[in-house]
Scaffold this active site. Sequence first.
Site, mmCIF file in Angstrom:
data_model
loop_
_atom_site.group_PDB
_atom_site.id
_atom_site.type_symbol
_atom_site.label_atom_id
_atom_site.label_comp_id
_atom_site.label_asym_id
_atom_site.label_seq_id
_atom_site.Cartn_x
_atom_site.Cartn_y
_atom_site.Cartn_z
ATOM 1 N N GLU A 145 49.578 -32.889 7.149
ATOM 2 C CA GLU A 145 49.632 -34.153 7.898
ATOM 3 C C GLU A 145 49.434 -35.371 7.018
ATOM 4 O OE1 GLU A 145 47.729 -34.528 12.143
ATOM 5 O OE2 GLU A 145 46.425 -33.422 10.809
ATOM 6 N N GLU B 134 40.411 -24.793 7.807
ATOM 7 C CA GLU B 134 41.505 -24.995 8.746
ATOM 8 C C GLU B 134 42.320 -23.699 8.754
ATOM 9 O OE1 GLU B 134 41.511 -27.860 10.393
ATOM 10 O OE2 GLU B 134 43.542 -28.155 11.154
ATOM 11 N N ARG C 3 31.295 -38.882 12.498
ATOM 12 C CA ARG C 3 32.589 -39.382 12.048
ATOM 13 C C ARG C 3 32.253 -40.310 10.898
ATOM 14 N NH1 ARG C 3 37.578 -38.941 13.905
ATOM 15 N NH2 ARG C 3 36.987 -38.020 15.891
ATOM 16 N N LYS D 16 45.578 -32.567 4.019
ATOM 17 C CA LYS D 16 45.077 -32.477 5.400
ATOM 18 C C LYS D 16 45.975 -31.489 6.134
ATOM 19 C CE LYS D 16 43.467 -35.222 9.310
ATOM 20 N NZ LYS D 16 43.745 -34.265 10.355
ATOM 21 N N ARG E 104 40.742 -26.129 13.326
ATOM 22 C CA ARG E 104 39.522 -26.068 12.526
ATOM 23 C C ARG E 104 38.737 -24.827 12.913
ATOM 24 N NH1 ARG E 104 36.024 -31.271 10.966
ATOM 25 N NH2 ARG E 104 34.693 -30.315 9.403
HETATM 26 P P1 ATP Z 1 42.786 -35.249 14.044
HETATM 27 O O1 ATP Z 1 43.645 -35.595 15.210
HETATM 28 O O2 ATP Z 1 43.084 -36.083 12.859
HETATM 29 O O3 ATP Z 1 42.713 -33.795 13.747
HETATM 30 P P2 ATP Z 1 40.090 -35.036 14.810
HETATM 31 O O4 ATP Z 1 39.357 -36.022 15.636
HETATM 32 O O5 ATP Z 1 40.290 -33.674 15.356
HETATM 33 O O6 ATP Z 1 41.418 -35.746 14.476
HETATM 34 P P3 ATP Z 1 39.269 -35.826 12.251
HETATM 35 O O7 ATP Z 1 37.886 -35.790 11.760
HETATM 36 O O8 ATP Z 1 39.767 -37.143 12.647
HETATM 37 O O9 ATP Z 1 39.384 -34.809 13.437
HETATM 38 O O10 ATP Z 1 40.249 -35.202 11.160
HETATM 39 C C1 ATP Z 1 39.753 -34.142 10.461
HETATM 40 C C2 ATP Z 1 40.377 -32.857 10.917
HETATM 41 O O11 ATP Z 1 41.411 -32.499 10.027
HETATM 42 C C3 ATP Z 1 39.364 -31.764 10.810
HETATM 43 O O12 ATP Z 1 38.723 -31.594 12.047
HETATM 44 C C4 ATP Z 1 40.160 -30.546 10.399
HETATM 45 O O13 ATP Z 1 40.516 -29.822 11.551
HETATM 46 C C5 ATP Z 1 41.418 -31.096 9.779
HETATM 47 N N1 ATP Z 1 41.542 -30.884 8.317
HETATM 48 C C6 ATP Z 1 42.641 -30.452 7.694
HETATM 49 N N2 ATP Z 1 42.491 -30.418 6.369
HETATM 50 C C7 ATP Z 1 41.236 -30.834 6.104
HETATM 51 C C8 ATP Z 1 40.487 -31.033 4.910
HETATM 52 N N3 ATP Z 1 40.994 -30.817 3.716
HETATM 53 N N4 ATP Z 1 39.221 -31.498 5.044
HETATM 54 C C9 ATP Z 1 38.687 -31.744 6.259
HETATM 55 N N5 ATP Z 1 39.357 -31.577 7.415
HETATM 56 C C10 ATP Z 1 40.618 -31.130 7.350
#
Ligand code: ATP
Length: 624
Positions: A430, A331, A448, A278, A283
Site C-alpha cells: 500500500e 501482517e 496512534r 506497508k 494484522r
Molecule cells: P489502515 O487502513 O491504514 O490499515 P489502520 O487504522 O488499520 O489503518 P494504521 O495504524 O493506520 O492501521 O496502519 C497500520 C496498519 O498497517 C497496521 O495495523 C498493519 O495492519 C499494517 N501494516 C502493514 N505493513 C506494516 C508495517 N511494516 N509496519 C506496521 N504496520 C504495517
Amino acid sequence: LKALSKYDPIKDAPWKKGQVVPYMALAKTFERIEETSRRLLIIENLTNLFRSVIVLSPADLVTCIYLSINKIGPSYSGKELGIGESILMKAVSESTGRTMDSIKQEAKDAGDLGIVAQSSRTTQQTMFPLPPLTIKSKDLIKKLLVACKDCEAMYIIRSLQGKLRIGLAEGSVITALSRAITITPNDNTLDVRKSISPEEFQAKVEKAIASITRAYSQTPNYDTLVPLLLKENGVDTILETCKLRVGIPVKPMLAQPTNGISQVLDRFQDLEFTCEYKYDGERVQIHRHDDGKVKIYTRNLEDYTGKYPDIIANIPKFMGSEVKNFILDCEAVAFDPTNKKILPFQILSSRPRKGVSLDQIKIPVCVFAFDLLYLNGTSLIDEQLSRRREVLKSNFNESEGVFSYAQYSNISDVAEIQAYIEEAVKANCEGLMVKTFKEKSIYEPSKRSYNWLKIKKDYLKGMTDSVDIVPIGAWYGKGKRTGVYGAYLLACYDEDNEDFQTLCKIGTGFSDEQLQQFTEQLTPHIIQNPKNMYRVSEQLKPDVWFSPKQVWEVLAADLSISPIHTAAAGTLDPVKGIALRFPRFIRIREDKNPEDATNTSQINGQINEVGTCEQSSQTMPTSQ
Ligand code: ATP
C-alpha cells in the site's frame, strides 16, 4: 459535581461492608449516566460507585467494570453478550404473565425491550418478598426478571442483549477506575483529597490514568489488572506487576497518516528513521507458549487462531532453535507461491474465521513480521526498534512464501524514499510505514503514534487517507432500490464527547449484492432513539437509525466545511462541521469496532494537512 465530590463511600452506599454489590446500585448509576451527556458527571458518578465497591466489596470490582462496559470477559476470550431477542421476550413473558404478542408490539413501539421489561414489571405479582438481586446472579434470566425492581429490569435486558447504550465508553470507565483508586485506594483512606493539595491530587490522578491505560493496553484483561491495582501501592507498581504475557493479546501500536515524504521529513526532523513496506493484508499478533501452543489475534484482539492453521504449521520453519516463547507483530498476506507474488487483501478476507483445516486452504499466506514484542520470557516493548529488529532477525529465519521480515531500508533522502514507495507499490504493497528507529522508538501499545507514519499511494492523489466510519442511519431505497436501503448516513467517533458525529451521506458505489447484504446485516440493529449517542443536525433525518455495529472504509475526493454535518463542529468553524466530498464505499472493516472508527481529531488533522498543503481552510468549498 460539587455534591458528587462530597460522596462518602461507606455512608452513601446502599449496601454494607462484606455484602455482594446489589445490582440496584449499578442500575441506578447507569440511570444517572444515561440522563447526562456531560463527561465529567458521567465519570464522577461511576468513580463514586467504584469507590464504594473498593471499600465494601472489593472482590466485586471486576464484575462491576465488565457490567459497565457491557461485557462478561475480555474481548479476546470470545465471551460475548447478545442473547437473542426471542429468548429474552419469552423470559419477559413468562416472568410477568404477559402474552408474547403484546410484548412484541410494545417492543416495536418503544424500540427497546429494556423499557418493555421495566414497564411490565409493575404488573407482575409475587407471592412472597424476594431477596434483593446481587450482581452475581447473571445466569437465570427469568428468575432475575421476577426479582427485578425499579430500573433493574431495563438494564438487565439491555445488558443481556449486548445493547446497554447508556453513553459510557471504555475510556471513561478507565478514567473512573483511576480516579476511584486514587481517591479511595482502600478502606483506610476513604478520601485522599483531604490530605493533599488539589494540584497534587490532579497530578496523582493523571499519573494513575497514564499508568493504568498503558498497563491495560499490555494486558487488556480486568480479571488480571484489577486485583493487582487493589494491592498496596498497586497503581505505582502496576507497570511492573502487569507486564506483557504470552496468551494475552496486546493492543497494537497504530500509525499516523501523512500526505507525503516532505511531511514525514518535517515530523522526524533530526530523528533517525527507517522505511518499511506497508503490506496490505490482515494484522496478526502471533503468541507462542513454551509448550508449543499458539494463539493468533487480530488488530481488534479477537482470537483468529482457527483462521490460520497454515501459520501455526509453519512456525517450526521460521522459529530459531533457541526460541521458546514469543509475541510477533505481523501482517498476514495472501501469497501466490508460483509467481512469488503478494495477492490483494480481498483473497484473505474470503477465508472463514473459524475452523479452517489445513487441507481446505487453497491460497497460502505469507507472514511479514515487522515487530517482536516478547521473546523467551522477556518483554521487548521498552527497547528501541533498532534493537527489536536485531533480536527478530537473529531469532527467526526467513522462509520463502512462508515468513519474511517486513522489507525495509534505512534511507533518508527524498529521491530514494520516492523510489522506495514506487518499489513497494509495484510489489503490491500500500505504500510505506516510516518509523523512528533509535531514539523515541519504543513500542507504544494501543497508541496512534507520531513515531509511526504511513505514506499510502492513495495519499499522493488527494485526501490523506481513507476513513473508517460507521453507518448510523439509512434512507429507504426507491425505484430499482425498493426493499433495500438506498443511502446511508455515516459518522466518525468523537473521543472527547464519546458520541458519533456525521460526516457524509453515501448513496452511490454499491453493488446490488452489497445493498442487499447491508440491509440484511443492519436491519436487526435498528433503534428508535439514538439520544446522546449521535450528534446529527436537524436537516438530516434518516428513515431508520442503527446502533453502531459496522465500520466501513470510505475514500473521498477531499474534505470540506459543511453546514449540515457535525463532525468536529466548532473546531474549524464555530458552528459548521466537516464533510467528505464524493465519498465512495471501499469495504467493511471487519477488524475494527465502532469506537475504533476514525475519530474527529484525525479528520481535523487531515483537513489541516490539506489546508496547509493545497488550500487554506478559510477558502475550503462548502459541501451539502
Ligand atoms: P489502515 O487502513 O491504514 O490499515 P489502520 O487504522 O488499520 O489503518 P494504521 O495504524 O493506520 O492501521 O496502519 C497500520 C496498519 O498497517 C497496521 O495495523 C498493519 O495492519 C499494517 N501494516 C502493514 N505493513 C506494516 C508495517 N511494516 N509496519 C506496521 N504496520 C504495517
